[in-house]
Design a protein around this motif. Structure first.
Motif, mmCIF file in Angstrom:
data_model
loop_
_atom_site.group_PDB
_atom_site.id
_atom_site.type_symbol
_atom_site.label_atom_id
_atom_site.label_comp_id
_atom_site.label_asym_id
_atom_site.label_seq_id
_atom_site.Cartn_x
_atom_site.Cartn_y
_atom_site.Cartn_z
ATOM 1 N N SER A 134 -25.560 -12.868 6.200
ATOM 2 C CA SER A 134 -24.835 -12.219 7.295
ATOM 3 C C SER A 134 -24.092 -13.213 8.172
ATOM 4 N N PRO A 163 -21.529 -15.335 7.638
ATOM 5 C CA PRO A 163 -20.055 -15.300 7.649
ATOM 6 C C PRO A 163 -19.493 -14.200 8.538
ATOM 7 N N ARG A 164 -20.114 -13.021 8.526
ATOM 8 C CA ARG A 164 -19.641 -11.911 9.369
ATOM 9 C C ARG A 164 -19.832 -12.247 10.843
ATOM 10 N N GLU A 175 -15.787 -14.198 7.487
ATOM 11 C CA GLU A 175 -16.019 -13.428 6.265
ATOM 12 C C GLU A 175 -14.738 -13.376 5.434
ATOM 13 N N GLY A 185 -22.156 -16.256 0.934
ATOM 14 C CA GLY A 185 -21.195 -15.193 1.183
ATOM 15 C C GLY A 185 -19.774 -15.578 0.834
ATOM 16 N N PRO A 195 -17.944 -8.857 0.120
ATOM 17 C CA PRO A 195 -19.121 -8.789 1.007
ATOM 18 C C PRO A 195 -20.104 -7.696 0.612
#
Length: 312
Positions: A105, A107-108, A113, A139, A145
């Motif tokens: 999670s 990268p988000r 992302e 990621g 994703p």
């Protein structure tokens, strides 16, 4: 991946041990994923990658693991806030390594992302979200994703070794924050083994006040002790809600057994404090924004900035 990638950092209960004549042959070995390696006698051979990783990270001044025994306690949120707080000082170069293979999670949350990592003769180049803050995660290696990572342990362990050996963080990295998956399984054993000579500063444990989380963090404390990972302290997350208008704080969950502070006192571990909940933090994470700089007056930002100052 070499045959020693499955080497365990600590002999589990009832295991005869890799040096025993019964290694891989005793009754407790039945069904163990390391049985074939132990019976071959190769498990006791140190993986040369351990020394390579130690040399690779020797110039990194501070190295922190962020651990939690249970998923959903905000471990990745704490990891990203920690990295952002360190990077708030423009003179501090920070790396954030996401080894949560099945749930990347970072990268988000970091707003990167969909970025692509490049590979050169010096290794993988991490993604830079600030001039002094870079990120590496599985990621970045997925087609989407939404893609599920359906890997067995050896493949996950192999990628962790690649991350530690081949990511080119550049020169002068001051801080490396490693976000780990929940639990005490394959990935954690690999991390403990590969970093065993890298002089890591220690682990920051994340929990919530409820007993269901405290019980799992107890296991994480036991894991750290068995694998000789120093414990820096415990952060209690999702503990209090602070109103952004009146600054009044309210407890979100009851502490039926004393929460993170009682756990820290029981094991004589530093209690690093209760991370305040801020409704804007959730939005910031979803949108990939820098909460530390966008909301510097938030109690959450002040908590994290004060924490990194105390870690120096």
């Amino acid at each position: 991946m070499s045959s020693t990638d499955a080497e365990m950092a600590e002999v589990p209960e009832h295991c005869p041990g890799t040096q025993s004549e019964k290694a891989g042959k005793a009754e407790p070995c039945d069904g163990c994923p390391n049985q074939k390696i132990c019976s071959s006698g190769k498990a006791s051979i140190p993986d040369p990658a351990i020394s390579v990783i130690a040399g690779k990270l020797a110039s990194v001044k501070r190295k922190y693991l962020v651990l939690s025994g249970k998923g959903g306690v905000g471990k990745s949120t704490v990891s990203t806030l920690l990295a952002r707080a360190f990077a708030a000082n423009a003179d501090t170069n920070v790396g954030l390594l996401d080894v949560d293979i099945c749930g990347p999670s970072v990268p988000r949350i970091m707003g990167c992302e969909g970025e692509i990592v490049h590979q050169s003769g010096s290794g993988w180049s991490p993604v830079y979200v600030e001039e002094n803050l870079s990120v590496m995660s599985i990621g970045f290696l997925l087609d989407s994703p939404k893609s599920a990572v359906i890997w067995r342990g050896p493949r996950k362990n192999g990628l962790i070794k690649q991350f530690l050996m081949e990511v080119d963080w550049g020169t002068g990295l001051d801080v490396l924050v490693i976000d780990t998956p929940p639990g005490t399984s394959d990935e954690h054993l690999s991390i403990a083994t590969y970093l065993s000579k890298a002089n890591i500063d220690g682990a920051i444990l994340v929990t919530t006040p409820q007993d269901v989380s405290i019980i799992d963090v107890r296991k994480e404390i036991d894991f750290c002790k068995k694998t000789n990972i120093p414990i820096i302290g415990i952060i209690e997350n999702m503990s209090v809600f602070v109103c952004c208008n009146c600054q009044h704080s309210s407890e979100l969950f009851p502490k039926t057994s004393g929460g993170g502070e009682a756990l820290a006192n029981e094991f004589q571990i530093p209690f690093l404090g209760r991370l305040p909940m801020d409704p804007n933090l959730t939005r910031s994470c979803d949108e990939g924004k820098n909460f530390i700089t966008d909301s510097p007056e938030s109690p959450t930002s002040k908590f994290m900035l004060n924490l990194v100052n105390n870690l120096k």
